[in-house]
Design a protein around this motif. Structure first.
Motif, PDB file in Angstrom:
ATOM      1  N   SER A 213       0.799  -1.228   0.000  1.00  0.00           N
ATOM      2  CA  SER A 213       0.000   0.000   0.000  1.00  0.00           C
ATOM      3  C   SER A 213       0.826   1.270   0.000  1.00  0.00           C
ATOM      4  N   GLY A 214       2.128   1.166   0.184  1.00  0.00           N
ATOM      5  CA  GLY A 214       2.967   2.349   0.225  1.00  0.00           C
ATOM      6  C   GLY A 214       3.144   2.913   1.621  1.00  0.00           C
ATOM      7  N   ILE A 215       2.490   2.314   2.611  1.00  0.00           N
ATOM      8  CA  ILE A 215       2.644   2.747   3.992  1.00  0.00           C
ATOM      9  C   ILE A 215       3.941   2.166   4.549  1.00  0.00           C
ATOM     10  N   PRO A 216       4.834   2.973   5.150  1.00  0.00           N
ATOM     11  CA  PRO A 216       6.060   2.426   5.758  1.00  0.00           C
ATOM     12  C   PRO A 216       5.725   1.359   6.791  1.00  0.00           C
ATOM     13  N   GLN A 217       6.357   0.200   6.679  1.00  0.00           N
ATOM     14  CA  GLN A 217       6.040  -0.903   7.588  1.00  0.00           C
ATOM     15  C   GLN A 217       6.463  -0.618   9.021  1.00  0.00           C
ATOM     16  N   THR A 218       7.330   0.379   9.215  1.00  0.00           N
ATOM     17  CA  THR A 218       7.731   0.744  10.580  1.00  0.00           C
ATOM     18  C   THR A 218       6.539   1.258  11.385  1.00  0.00           C
ATOM     19  N   LEU A 219       5.493   1.740  10.690  1.00  0.00           N
ATOM     20  CA  LEU A 219       4.300   2.213  11.396  1.00  0.00           C
ATOM     21  C   LEU A 219       3.529   1.062  12.019  1.00  0.00           C
ATOM     22  N   HIS A 220       3.808  -0.159  11.592  1.00  0.00           N
ATOM     23  CA  HIS A 220       3.062  -1.330  12.048  1.00  0.00           C
ATOM     24  C   HIS A 220       3.860  -2.194  13.017  1.00  0.00           C
ATOM     25  N   ILE A 221       5.002  -1.708  13.467  1.00  0.00           N
ATOM     26  CA  ILE A 221       5.821  -2.477  14.415  1.00  0.00           C
ATOM     27  C   ILE A 221       5.394  -2.118  15.831  1.00  0.00           C
ATOM     28  N   PRO A 222       4.833  -3.063  16.578  1.00  0.00           N
ATOM     29  CA  PRO A 222       4.372  -2.743  17.937  1.00  0.00           C
ATOM     30  C   PRO A 222       5.530  -2.672  18.920  1.00  0.00           C
ATOM     31  N   THR A 223       5.372  -1.837  19.908  1.00  0.00           N
ATOM     32  CA  THR A 223       6.336  -1.752  21.008  1.00  0.00           C
ATOM     33  C   THR A 223       5.562  -1.742  22.312  1.00  0.00           C
ATOM     34  N   CYS A 224       6.125  -2.350  23.358  1.00  0.00           N
ATOM     35  CA  CYS A 224       5.437  -2.345  24.648  1.00  0.00           C
ATOM     36  C   CYS A 224       5.510  -0.939  25.239  1.00  0.00           C
ATOM     37  N   ASP A 225       4.766  -0.720  26.299  1.00  0.00           N
ATOM     38  CA  ASP A 225       4.675   0.627  26.876  1.00  0.00           C
ATOM     39  C   ASP A 225       5.703   0.876  27.965  1.00  0.00           C
ATOM     40  N   GLY A 226       6.828   0.162  27.905  1.00  0.00           N
ATOM     41  CA  GLY A 226       7.879   0.364  28.893  1.00  0.00           C
ATOM     42  C   GLY A 226       7.624  -0.324  30.215  1.00  0.00           C
ATOM     43  N   GLY A 227       6.721  -1.290  30.223  1.00  0.00           N
ATOM     44  CA  GLY A 227       6.446  -2.032  31.449  1.00  0.00           C
ATOM     45  C   GLY A 227       5.388  -1.399  32.328  1.00  0.00           C
ATOM     46  N   VAL A 228       4.704  -0.363  31.824  1.00  0.00           N
ATOM     47  CA  VAL A 228       3.633   0.253  32.609  1.00  0.00           C
ATOM     48  C   VAL A 228       2.480  -0.734  32.775  1.00  0.00           C
ATOM     49  N   GLU A 229       2.012  -1.275  31.654  1.00  0.00           N
ATOM     50  CA  GLU A 229       0.950  -2.275  31.690  1.00  0.00           C
ATOM     51  C   GLU A 229       1.356  -3.565  30.997  1.00  0.00           C
ATOM     52  N   HIS A 230       2.339  -3.494  30.100  1.00  0.00           N
ATOM     53  CA  HIS A 230       2.730  -4.652  29.300  1.00  0.00           C
ATOM     54  C   HIS A 230       4.244  -4.777  29.200  1.00  0.00           C
ATOM     55  N   THR A 231       4.698  -6.002  28.999  1.00  0.00           N
ATOM     56  CA  THR A 231       6.125  -6.246  28.874  1.00  0.00           C
ATOM     57  C   THR A 231       6.500  -6.767  27.491  1.00  0.00           C
ATOM     58  N   GLU A 232       5.531  -7.187  26.689  1.00  0.00           N
ATOM     59  CA  GLU A 232       5.797  -7.693  25.355  1.00  0.00           C
ATOM     60  C   GLU A 232       4.669  -7.277  24.416  1.00  0.00           C
ATOM     61  N   ALA A 233       5.010  -7.102  23.131  1.00  0.00           N
ATOM     62  CA  ALA A 233       4.019  -6.800  22.097  1.00  0.00           C
ATOM     63  C   ALA A 233       4.487  -7.474  20.820  1.00  0.00           C
ATOM     64  N   GLN A 234       3.659  -8.373  20.283  1.00  0.00           N
ATOM     65  CA  GLN A 234       4.110  -9.178  19.144  1.00  0.00           C
ATOM     66  C   GLN A 234       2.947  -9.610  18.263  1.00  0.00           C
ATOM     67  N   PHE A 235       3.208  -9.604  16.934  1.00  0.00           N
ATOM     68  CA  PHE A 235       2.290 -10.191  15.964  1.00  0.00           C
ATOM     69  C   PHE A 235       2.683 -11.640  15.719  1.00  0.00           C
ATOM     70  N   LEU A 236       1.692 -12.539  15.748  1.00  0.00           N
ATOM     71  CA  LEU A 236       1.880 -13.940  15.379  1.00  0.00           C
ATOM     72  C   LEU A 236       0.599 -14.427  14.718  1.00  0.00           C
ATOM     73  N   PRO A 237       0.672 -15.474  13.894  1.00  0.00           N
ATOM     74  CA  PRO A 237      -0.567 -16.066  13.369  1.00  0.00           C
ATOM     75  C   PRO A 237      -1.464 -16.526  14.509  1.00  0.00           C
ATOM     76  N   ALA A 238      -2.769 -16.418  14.320  1.00  0.00           N
ATOM     77  CA  ALA A 238      -3.711 -16.839  15.365  1.00  0.00           C
ATOM     78  C   ALA A 238      -3.472 -18.285  15.770  1.00  0.00           C
ATOM     79  N   SER A 239      -3.158 -19.142  14.798  1.00  0.00           N
ATOM     80  CA  SER A 239      -2.932 -20.559  15.098  1.00  0.00           C
ATOM     81  C   SER A 239      -1.726 -20.753  16.013  1.00  0.00           C
ATOM     82  N   GLU A 240      -0.709 -19.913  15.868  1.00  0.00           N
ATOM     83  CA  GLU A 240       0.478 -20.042  16.728  1.00  0.00           C
ATOM     84  C   GLU A 240       0.183 -19.582  18.146  1.00  0.00           C
TER      85      GLU A 240
END
Length: 370
Positions: free
Chosen positions: A179-206
């Motif tokens: 689509s022309g959108i930079p893929q860096t816009l879709h890379i998740p990052t955690c919030d520094g441990g405030v509420e979460h420690t990990e953020a990751q895309f995986l297939p639903a089956s995995e």
């Protein structure tokens, strides 16, 4: 007088139903049709250490909502959509907004493109209440992409749980890689441990396989929705050994949306409040057809065809999650004992956190009617 006193003692008032706080979550689907999950911090007051979809409470700044006690509070609305997008940004850094200066707002290339530094500065400022979310988005020339959120069930926490939520779930498809959108816009990052420690895309089956191997914690709503999605967003490679083509990925998305619009009621309108249908060894078989006590007497319904098996462990964990067809596990020729247990479970769901005595009284009343 004695009879009056006995009746008064036996009909002690039930504890009030805990309020279900309005919240929203997004099943965020990557350009490759993977699902984003975040791992909650161990010290979290709800879903500690579990993997969850991005989402959270609806804030007053997200928009007006009907008061508690009004059944419209449990319907999709703009406030839920704004809150879902805000929480997604705060928790993952992925901003679901479009450039308001683009003429055709439906173009995928119209997504607002900010640098990683700008987005991180915004997350920090919004989290620390230095600015409002919508105000910040507007100041950067953006408009919230609320129209691309697809309702995908609502969940009401069972009545016997002290901390309850009324959670509107949505699907959101990130633009395809071409689509022309930079893929860096879709890379998740955690919030520094405030509420979460990990953020990751995986297939639903995995994600499901990890839960079944007890390597991650999923709760029934997340496990159930991932199971539904996994039937459509299949991870794989082409006959040439390459990743799935854009056409194949788009076909998967189309079929998933067709499924969401199907059913009676459609999946976008189903409201589910799990309740213990029966016990199967160490696991509970949870019915999914009830909409929750707040919606009794309305036409809102859940899923009458499926059930979830789950074993709840200490400190909020789960194991043994499994989805099945209700017709395969519920026999209409249920024994009296099973029927009585079923009745007690449903009474507890509807009445709130009643004492064991209150439940036994309800059971005795049911026996007299039988």
């Amino acid at each position: 007088m004695a009879n009056t006193q006995d009746k008064s003692n036996s009909e002690s008032p039930l504890k009030p139903l805990p309020i279900a706080s309005p919240s929203a979550s997004i099943l965020l689907i990557s350009p490759n049709n993977e699902i984003l999950l975040l791992r909650r911090v161990q010290a979290s007051s709800s879903f500690a250490s579990a993997h969850v979809f991005p989402g959270g409470h609806i804030d007053p700044e997200d928009g007006p909502l009907p008061p508690h006690g009004d059944v419209r509070l449990h319907q999709d609305s703009l406030a839920y959509r704004v809150g879902a997008i805000r929480e997604c940004f705060e928790e993952s850094g992925i901003l679901l907004t479009r450039d308001r200066n683009t003429e055709n707002i439906n173009e995928t290339s119209a997504l607002l493109q900010l640098t990683g530094q700008e987005r991180e500065a915004g997350r920090h400022a919004i989290h620390n209440k230095q600015t409002g979310f919508q105000e910040w988005v507007h100041s950067h020339g953006g408009i919230l992409d609320t129209g691309s959120l697809h309702p995908f069930t609502r969940w009401l926490t069972p009545a016997n749980i002290p901390k309850r939520f009324s959670t509107q779930m949505y699907l959101y498809f990130l633009p395809m890689a071409h689509s022309g959108i930079p893929q860096t816009l879709h890379i998740p990052t955690c919030d520094g441990g405030v509420e979460h420690t990990e953020a990751q895309f995986l297939p639903a089956s995995e994600w499901l396989a990890l839960a079944e191997a007890e390597r991650i914690i999923l709760f029934p709503p997340q496990f159930f929705l991932l199971s539904l999605v996994a039937d459509f967003l299949r991870h794989g490679v082409s006959s040439e050994g390459q990743g799935l083509s854009t056409e194949s990925l788009q076909t998967q998305r189309k079929r998933l949306l067709e499924f969401v619009k199907s059913g009676d009621p459609p999946w976008g309108e189903k409201c589910i409040s799990p309740w213990p249908l029966k016990r199967d060894g160490k696991r509970l078989v949870m019915g999914l057809d009830e909409p929750g006590p707040e919606l009794e007497g309305t036409n809102r319904r859940g899923d009458a065809e499926r059930v979830v098996w789950v074993q709840f462990r200490g400190k909020g964990g789960t194991r043994g999650l499994e989805i099945g067809w209700r017709k395969d596990v519920v026999d209409d020729r249920m024994t009296d004992e099973e029927s009585q247990k079923n009745f007690v479970a449903r009474k507890k769901e509807r009445k709130g956190r009643g004492s064991d005595e209150e439940l036994e009284q309800a059971l005795r009343g049911k026996k007299e009617k039988l």
